[in-house]
Motif scaffolding. Structure first.
Motif, mmCIF file in Angstrom:
data_model
loop_
_atom_site.group_PDB
_atom_site.id
_atom_site.type_symbol
_atom_site.label_atom_id
_atom_site.label_comp_id
_atom_site.label_asym_id
_atom_site.label_seq_id
_atom_site.Cartn_x
_atom_site.Cartn_y
_atom_site.Cartn_z
ATOM 1 N N ARG A 144 121.004 5.733 -39.740
ATOM 2 C CA ARG A 144 120.692 4.333 -40.018
ATOM 3 C C ARG A 144 119.565 3.860 -39.118
ATOM 4 N NH1 ARG A 144 126.875 2.900 -40.768
ATOM 5 N NH2 ARG A 144 126.854 2.830 -43.018
ATOM 6 N N LYS A 145 118.636 3.105 -39.707
ATOM 7 C CA LYS A 145 117.519 2.551 -38.956
ATOM 8 C C LYS A 145 117.363 1.088 -39.324
ATOM 9 C CE LYS A 145 114.266 5.673 -37.813
ATOM 10 N NZ LYS A 145 113.017 6.365 -37.909
ATOM 11 N N THR A 146 116.926 0.298 -38.370
ATOM 12 C CA THR A 146 116.716 -1.116 -38.605
ATOM 13 C C THR A 146 115.750 -1.329 -39.762
ATOM 14 O OG1 THR A 146 117.175 -1.682 -36.305
ATOM 15 C CG2 THR A 146 115.849 -3.255 -37.560
ATOM 16 N N ASP A 150 120.736 -0.506 -46.888
ATOM 17 C CA ASP A 150 121.911 0.258 -46.498
ATOM 18 C C ASP A 150 123.094 0.050 -47.438
ATOM 19 O OD1 ASP A 150 123.085 1.959 -44.309
ATOM 20 O OD2 ASP A 150 124.447 0.241 -44.171
ATOM 21 N N TYR A 156 120.252 -2.796 -42.686
ATOM 22 C CA TYR A 156 120.938 -2.440 -41.450
ATOM 23 C C TYR A 156 120.086 -2.858 -40.252
ATOM 24 C CZ TYR A 156 123.158 0.213 -37.764
ATOM 25 O OH TYR A 156 123.782 0.564 -36.597
ATOM 26 N N SER A 157 120.733 -3.157 -39.135
ATOM 27 C CA SER A 157 120.026 -3.446 -37.895
ATOM 28 C C SER A 157 120.739 -2.802 -36.719
ATOM 29 C CB SER A 157 119.942 -4.955 -37.642
ATOM 30 O OG SER A 157 119.400 -5.207 -36.361
ATOM 31 N N GLU A 158 119.959 -2.183 -35.855
ATOM 32 C CA GLU A 158 120.502 -1.618 -34.621
ATOM 33 C C GLU A 158 120.680 -2.694 -33.553
ATOM 34 O OE1 GLU A 158 118.554 2.770 -34.590
ATOM 35 O OE2 GLU A 158 117.146 1.083 -34.691
ATOM 36 N N ALA A 159 120.011 -3.850 -33.723
ATOM 37 C CA ALA A 159 120.084 -4.965 -32.769
ATOM 38 C C ALA A 159 120.060 -6.261 -33.566
ATOM 39 C CB ALA A 159 118.934 -4.899 -31.779
ATOM 40 N N GLY A 201 125.118 -5.186 -38.742
ATOM 41 C CA GLY A 201 125.114 -4.257 -37.622
ATOM 42 C C GLY A 201 126.549 -4.023 -37.177
ATOM 43 N N GLU A 202 126.734 -2.947 -36.424
ATOM 44 C CA GLU A 202 128.084 -2.598 -35.979
ATOM 45 C C GLU A 202 128.463 -3.346 -34.738
ATOM 46 O OE1 GLU A 202 128.620 1.810 -37.272
ATOM 47 O OE2 GLU A 202 126.556 1.531 -36.630
#
Length: 111
Positions: free
Chosen positions: A2-4, A8, A65-68, A110-111
């Motif tokens: 997964r990438k920002t 997704d 999706y977002s990592e932050a 995001g998680e």
């Protein structure tokens, strides 16, 4: 991986019938299988993961999706997007919704 910013997930409405009716259609037409999360939501994993939700507007909701998540929300605002649902928790993580300059609604999780 997964990438920002990558598409997704997609949520679609189950209106004009019941959730069971929509699941039956996709199962019969395409062989899809579903995981139920309560009476109003059924998820699928058929190339692009997604789900059908009862009692929502009849438009697909692309989800990025977002990592932050907080940084992505700020970037969306800085770029001219309008936040229509601030960050909230849901089973599986947190997300927010925004509209782009053309009026399309998307979500970022995001998680």
């Amino acid at each position: 991986m997964r990438k920002t910013g990558k598409l997704d997930y997609i949520e679609m409405a189950a209106v004009g019938g019941t959730l069971d009716h929509v699941k039956s259609f996709y199962s019969a037409a395409f062989g899809w299988t579903f995981t139920d999360y309560g009476p109003d939501y059924a998820a699928f994993a058929e190339g692009l993961d997604g789900g059908f939700q009862a009692e929502v507007p009849a438009k697909p909701l692309p989800i990025l999706y977002s990592e932050a998540l907080e940084e992505t929300l700020a970037a969306v605002e800085d770029a001219g997007g309008t936040i229509v649902k601030p960050i909230f928790s849901f089973p599986g993580g947190r997300r927010f919704h925004f509209t782009d300059p053309a009026g399309n609604e998307l979500a970022v999780w995001g998680e």
